[in-house]
Design an enzyme around this catalytic site. Sequence first.
Site, PDB file in Angstrom:
ATOM      1  CG  ASP A 174      -2.081   1.115   1.269  1.00  0.00           C
ATOM      2  OD1 ASP A 174      -2.480   1.254   0.335  1.00  0.00           O
ATOM      3  OD2 ASP A 174      -1.735   1.985   2.072  1.00  0.00           O
ATOM      4  CD  GLU A 258      -4.363   1.280  -3.135  1.00  0.00           C
ATOM      5  OE1 GLU A 258      -5.818   1.750  -3.184  1.00  0.00           O
ATOM      6  OE2 GLU A 258      -3.816   1.867  -2.635  1.00  0.00           O
ATOM      7  CB  CYS A 325     -13.034  -6.233   8.249  1.00  0.00           C
ATOM      8  SG  CYS A 325     -12.249  -7.133   9.547  1.00  0.00           S
ATOM      9  CB  CYS A 328     -15.362 -10.146   9.585  1.00  0.00           C
ATOM     10  SG  CYS A 328     -15.876  -8.468   9.821  1.00  0.00           S
ATOM     11  CB  CYS A 344     -13.417  -4.632  12.195  1.00  0.00           C
ATOM     12  SG  CYS A 344     -15.044  -5.404  11.211  1.00  0.00           S
ATOM     13  CB  CYS A 347     -15.135  -9.047  13.554  1.00  0.00           C
ATOM     14  SG  CYS A 347     -13.556  -8.508  12.933  1.00  0.00           S
ATOM     15  CG  ASP A 354      -0.984   3.274   5.881  1.00  0.00           C
ATOM     16  OD1 ASP A 354      -1.982   3.812   5.206  1.00  0.00           O
ATOM     17  OD2 ASP A 354      -0.196   4.160   6.430  1.00  0.00           O
TER      18      ASP A 354
END
Length: 406
Positions: A174, A258, A325, A328, A344, A347, A354
Site C-alpha cells: 500500500d 494498487e 476488514c 470478516c 472493524c 468484529c 495502511d
Amino acid sequence: MPTAKQQWAMRCFAGARRFVFNKALALQKERHAQGGQYIGYVAMARLLTLWRHSEETPWLKEAPVHPLQHALKDLERAFQNFFAKRAGYPRFCKRGERDSFRYPDPKQIKLDQGNARISLPKLGWLRYRKSRTVLGRVKQVTVCASGGKWFVAIQSEWDVNKPLPQGTTAVGIDLGIVHFAALSDGTFIAPLNSFGRHEDRLRRAQRAMSRKVKYSANWKKAKARVQRLHARIANVRRDFLHKQSTTICNNHALVCIEDLRVRNMSKSAAGSRERPGRNVRAKAGLNKAIRDQGWYEFRRQLMYKAAWQGGMLLAVPPQNTSRTCPCCGHVSPDNRRSQARFACAACRYENNADTVGAMNILARGIRVIACRAEAQSGTAMKQEPTGALEALQFAASADGIPFLSA
Ligand SMILES: [Zn+2]
C-alpha cells in the site's frame, strides 16, 4: 571524461539534435494549423536530408546523421503517444533540458572495456569512468549531459535463461504519504523526501540565481549550481527507489499493488476555470508528495525486476481496500476511525490502517489469479486460495511456468 574539444563537439551534436527535433515539431504544428496532414517519419527524414544540405544550416552537416534521424523517431513516438492519448502534445526541447543524442548503429560503435574507452562517430575515442561491465552485444549508445557532466549509456543484448523465483512468498503493498509503503507482512518503508530535504538549498540557489544579471558569468555559475542540485535530488531519489524495489522483488515472488492512476492523482488540483478544484492547497501538497515519491517509477521498477527474478507484479483495483476488514470482510467507512488506525465495526479487528490496506491488496491479487487460473483451466476451483503459496501455484498453472515448491 571527454577532452575539451570533444565536449564542444558533443554540445554541438546535442544542439543539432534539438534543432532538428524542434524544426520538425514546428513544421508539424504549422502543417496542422493549415489543415494539412501529419508528416510521417519517412517523409520527415527526407526533409532532414534537405536541411543538412541547406546553406542556412551548414553546421547540421557537422553532426553525425544517425542521431539526427533518431530525433525524428523520438518525435514520431511522442506524436504516437499523443494520438493514442497516452501523453500530451509534444513540446519543444529547451537548451540544457535532456541534452542528449543517440547512436543507434552498433557497427559504428567500438567499445574497448579493458582501457575504459569507447569510439563514437565524429567524436573518436572517448575515455570514460567505468561504472560496470557491459555484457553481451552492444545495441545502441546514448550520450547525455546532466548537472554539468557527460554520461554514456550503453544498451546491450544477451540471452538469459528463464529465471526461477527466489522468494516463495507473496506480498501486498500500500503506497502512502506517511509511509512510503506499507507491506502486508506488517513492515513499513519510511518515506524519502529527497526533494523536501534539499528543497531549502535549492530555493536558496534559485533565489541567488534570480538576483544575478541574466546571462552574465555569475548568473551562469548560479544556474549551474541549481542544475547540480536538481541532478543530485534525482540521483538520491532514484537510488532509494532502486534499493526498495530490489529488496521487495528479491524476497517475494508475487507482488501486488494498487492500480492507482498515478497520473490522474497528480493532475492539477486547481481544476479548470469552469470547475475550480476543492481543497486545492491540501491536494497540491499531496500531488507534490506523490511526485516526490516517484510512485510511477517505483511501479515500473517493480514490474521489470519481478520479471527478472521470475516472479510477477499484479496491479489490482483499489476500491475499498482501506475500508474492508481483512478478518470478516465487513466494508464500512466507520472501520477507518482515523487516518492511522483501522478498527472493524463488526468484529473489533484492529491494526494499522495502511497495513490493512496492503493485506486487502494482497487478498485481492490472490483472488484475481485464482479467477484467471479458473478461466484458463475451465474447471471451477473447489475453494478460493488462501495463502501466498497456493496463489503462486495457481499463477504457475495459469501461465505454464514451472512452480517452485516451498
Ligand atoms: Zn471485521
